[in-house]
Scaffold this motif. Structure first.
Motif, PDB file in Angstrom:
ATOM      1  N   ALA A 118       0.755  -1.151  -0.108  1.00 56.93           N
ATOM      2  CA  ALA A 118      -0.063   0.394  -0.523  1.00 56.93           C
ATOM      3  C   ALA A 118       0.722   1.334  -0.079  1.00 56.93           C
ATOM      4  O   ALA A 118       0.805   2.673  -0.773  1.00 56.93           O
ATOM      5  CB  ALA A 118      -0.740  -0.433   1.197  1.00 56.93           C
ATOM      6  N   THR A 119       2.369   1.280   0.701  1.00 56.74           N
ATOM      7  CA  THR A 119       2.889   2.614   0.901  1.00 56.74           C
ATOM      8  C   THR A 119       3.794   2.490  -0.692  1.00 56.74           C
ATOM      9  O   THR A 119       3.344   4.157  -1.178  1.00 56.74           O
ATOM     10  CB  THR A 119       4.334   1.807   1.847  1.00 56.74           C
ATOM     11  N   ILE A 120       3.712   1.251  -0.856  1.00 53.81           N
ATOM     12  CA  ILE A 120       4.634   1.826  -2.474  1.00 53.81           C
ATOM     13  C   ILE A 120       3.493   2.470  -3.568  1.00 53.81           C
ATOM     14  O   ILE A 120       3.443   3.037  -5.030  1.00 53.81           O
ATOM     15  CB  ILE A 120       5.077   0.615  -2.823  1.00 53.81           C
ATOM     16  N   ALA A 121       1.909   1.773  -3.543  1.00 54.71           N
ATOM     17  CA  ALA A 121       0.198   1.833  -4.458  1.00 54.71           C
ATOM     18  C   ALA A 121       0.632   3.756  -3.883  1.00 54.71           C
ATOM     19  O   ALA A 121       0.495   4.192  -4.792  1.00 54.71           O
ATOM     20  CB  ALA A 121      -0.027   1.262  -4.250  1.00 54.71           C
ATOM     21  N   ALA A 122       0.495   4.025  -2.977  1.00 56.67           N
ATOM     22  CA  ALA A 122       0.510   5.378  -2.349  1.00 56.67           C
ATOM     23  C   ALA A 122       1.442   6.455  -3.454  1.00 56.67           C
ATOM     24  O   ALA A 122       1.247   8.053  -3.247  1.00 56.67           O
ATOM     25  CB  ALA A 122      -0.135   5.661  -0.925  1.00 56.67           C
ATOM     26  N   ALA A 123       2.745   5.771  -3.848  1.00 59.56           N
ATOM     27  CA  ALA A 123       3.575   6.572  -4.235  1.00 59.56           C
ATOM     28  C   ALA A 123       3.198   7.034  -5.239  1.00 59.56           C
ATOM     29  O   ALA A 123       3.544   8.200  -5.585  1.00 59.56           O
ATOM     30  CB  ALA A 123       4.774   6.301  -3.755  1.00 59.56           C
ATOM     31  N   ALA A 124       2.254   6.465  -5.632  1.00 58.90           N
ATOM     32  CA  ALA A 124       2.092   6.712  -7.909  1.00 58.90           C
ATOM     33  C   ALA A 124       1.680   8.058  -7.747  1.00 58.90           C
ATOM     34  O   ALA A 124       2.677   8.380  -8.445  1.00 58.90           O
ATOM     35  CB  ALA A 124       1.237   5.430  -8.336  1.00 58.90           C
ATOM     36  N   PRO A 125       0.824   8.500  -7.621  1.00 58.34           N
ATOM     37  CA  PRO A 125      -0.038   9.936  -7.859  1.00 58.34           C
ATOM     38  C   PRO A 125       0.634  10.750  -6.985  1.00 58.34           C
ATOM     39  O   PRO A 125       1.256  12.624  -7.799  1.00 58.34           O
ATOM     40  CB  PRO A 125      -1.240   9.688  -6.214  1.00 58.34           C
ATOM     41  N   LEU A 126       1.546  10.553  -5.873  1.00 56.82           N
ATOM     42  CA  LEU A 126       3.074  12.002  -5.775  1.00 56.82           C
ATOM     43  C   LEU A 126       3.928  11.730  -7.149  1.00 56.82           C
ATOM     44  O   LEU A 126       4.516  13.001  -7.538  1.00 56.82           O
ATOM     45  CB  LEU A 126       3.868  10.885  -4.875  1.00 56.82           C
ATOM     46  N   ALA A 127       4.139  11.044  -7.660  1.00 59.15           N
ATOM     47  CA  ALA A 127       4.910  10.855  -8.423  1.00 59.15           C
ATOM     48  C   ALA A 127       4.716  11.393 -10.284  1.00 59.15           C
ATOM     49  O   ALA A 127       4.671  12.153 -10.602  1.00 59.15           O
ATOM     50  CB  ALA A 127       5.850   8.990  -9.376  1.00 59.15           C
ATOM     51  N   SER A 128       3.054  10.396 -10.341  1.00 56.75           N
ATOM     52  CA  SER A 128       2.397  11.754 -11.085  1.00 56.75           C
ATOM     53  C   SER A 128       2.325  13.179 -10.925  1.00 56.75           C
ATOM     54  O   SER A 128       2.502  14.041 -12.064  1.00 56.75           O
ATOM     55  CB  SER A 128       0.669  10.748 -11.186  1.00 56.75           C
ATOM     56  N   THR A 129       1.703  13.865  -9.519  1.00 64.15           N
ATOM     57  CA  THR A 129       2.231  14.984  -9.540  1.00 64.15           C
ATOM     58  C   THR A 129       3.467  15.858  -9.234  1.00 64.15           C
ATOM     59  O   THR A 129       3.474  17.319 -10.406  1.00 64.15           O
ATOM     60  CB  THR A 129       1.783  15.380  -8.132  1.00 64.15           C
TER      61      THR A 129
END
Length: 216
Positions: A118-129
């Protein structure tokens, strides 16, 4: 569409006041990642606005270029908004992972794996931002020499909004990186964090340049 009773509303479907009330509350979401996505969306919207004002006979030679910038900026605006909504959804999933039972050794192992995923998945929107913010800055750099002088201060405003998006995303990314054990995933996010740090400097340069042009 209105959410059903008990459902979390999509940020794109609620009022600004409703979003801010939720952000200010003691609820775990929305948080910094969602705010970062909205900063990026606002930065893109400001770039689009300046490009839209760069039209008419006076700007005939650059109007097509300005329109292309506007269209790209609108795509980035939607990317930032989607990242904000995804951050809220995925951070909620992370919170749920932390609530999993941990009585037995098997439960502890499953809970730990769920938290990591879940931590890895939650980083995806941050990378997109971060990605969207970098692109917004590039569009601002292209627009500044050709844009309507009457609204060029909004290129500076866009740069500052992009800088806020990057700095906010970076703060959350750094927290996530510290929690991730997978070396490959951690290295990938470290690279994203490094790109965000570099882009913050570029945003500051664009803002300063735009303010100089306006003051000249």
């Amino acid at each position: 569409m209105r959410p059903e009773r008990g459902e979390t509303p999509l940020i794109s479907n609620e009022t600004v006041s409703s979003y801010l009330e939720r952000l200010a509350s003691g609820a775990p979401t929305p948080g910094g990642g969602a705010a970062a996505g909205l900063h990026a969306a606002q930065a893109a919207a400001l770039v689009s606005m300046v490009a839209e004002f760069t039209s008419g006979p006076r700007y005939a030679d650059v109007q097509e270029q300005a329109q292309q910038i506007s269209e790209h900026a609108r795509l980035l605006m939607r990317q930032g908004l989607f990242a904000a909504e995804e951050d809220e959804r995925l951070f909620g999933a992370l919170g749920a992972a932390y609530k999993l039972p941990k009585e037995s050794s098997e439960q502890k192992s499953e809970r730990s794996a769920a938290i990591q995923n879940a931590t890895i998945a939650a980083a995806a929107p941050l990378a997109s931002t971060v990605e969207a913010s970098i692109e917004v800055i590039k569009l601002g750099q292209r627009l500044l020499p050709i844009g309507n002088r009457s609204v060029l201060s909004d290129v500076a405003a866009a740069a500052e909004a992009a800088r806020a998006a990057l700095a906010t995303a970076l703060a959350t990314l750094e927290m996530n990186i510290c929690s991730i054990k997978d070396i490959a995933q951690r290295d990938r996010l470290v690279q994203t964090a490094s790109q965000a740090s570099e882009a913050i400097a570029h945003a500051e340069e664009l803002s300063a340049h735009a303010r100089t042009v306006v003051a000249a």
